[in-house]
Scaffold this active site. Sequence first.
Site, PDB file in Angstrom:
ATOM      1  N   MET A   1       0.861  -1.148   0.000  1.00  0.00           N
ATOM      2  CA  MET A   1       0.000   0.000   0.000  1.00  0.00           C
ATOM      3  C   MET A   1       0.907   1.209   0.000  1.00  0.00           C
ATOM      4  O   MET A   1       1.859   1.184   0.732  1.00  0.00           O
ATOM      5  CB  MET A   1      -0.809  -0.097   1.275  1.00  0.00           C
ATOM      6  CG  MET A   1      -2.120   0.529   1.321  1.00  0.00           C
ATOM      7  SD  MET A   1      -2.422   2.045   2.102  1.00  0.00           S
ATOM      8  CE  MET A   1      -1.345   2.686   3.102  1.00  0.00           C
ATOM      9  N   PRO A   2       0.813   2.168  -0.752  1.00  0.00           N
ATOM     10  CA  PRO A   2      -0.370   2.703  -1.419  1.00  0.00           C
ATOM     11  C   PRO A   2      -0.677   2.018  -2.756  1.00  0.00           C
ATOM     12  O   PRO A   2       0.143   1.287  -3.289  1.00  0.00           O
ATOM     13  CB  PRO A   2       0.001   4.163  -1.654  1.00  0.00           C
ATOM     14  CG  PRO A   2       1.473   4.165  -1.788  1.00  0.00           C
ATOM     15  CD  PRO A   2       1.955   3.079  -0.864  1.00  0.00           C
ATOM     16  N   LEU A   3      -1.857   2.308  -3.260  1.00  0.00           N
ATOM     17  CA  LEU A   3      -2.281   1.858  -4.573  1.00  0.00           C
ATOM     18  C   LEU A   3      -2.070   3.012  -5.549  1.00  0.00           C
ATOM     19  O   LEU A   3      -2.563   4.112  -5.326  1.00  0.00           O
ATOM     20  CB  LEU A   3      -3.758   1.450  -4.541  1.00  0.00           C
ATOM     21  CG  LEU A   3      -4.438   1.187  -5.881  1.00  0.00           C
ATOM     22  CD1 LEU A   3      -3.775   0.029  -6.617  1.00  0.00           C
ATOM     23  CD2 LEU A   3      -5.920   0.906  -5.659  1.00  0.00           C
TER      24      LEU A   3
END
Length: 130
Positions: free
Chosen positions: A1-3
Amino acid sequence: MPLLKFDLVEGRSQEEIQTILDIAHSAVLASFDVPTGDRYQIVTQHQPFEMVLEDTGLGFKRDPAKMISLTVISRERTTDQKEIFYQLLAQQLDELCGIAPENLLISFIINNDADWSFGFGEAQFMTGKL
């Protein structure tokens, strides 16, 4: 994560796209202190007329063939982390891909731990698995 969700104008080779993704992941690692295997990236390609990214009155022109819109969906990041990310990504895309910084538009969407499920119908940040 992040996307990271990339919107690109069609026409780049698989190798070019892979280089863009690798550069972005490198910037994520350097900026957000996430594990190396924390990599979530999606590319959507568009016809040139499907992307309109103007200068918001800043007085520069973009190259329609090289434009990149990047949406970062993430937990909260500090202003310093975001600024480092912006700078690293713009610099490396320019140096390694010939994508001038004016052709890059980045936007963050911030959410919290309850907003993520990495599979199995669970919120792993909430269950303590992450």
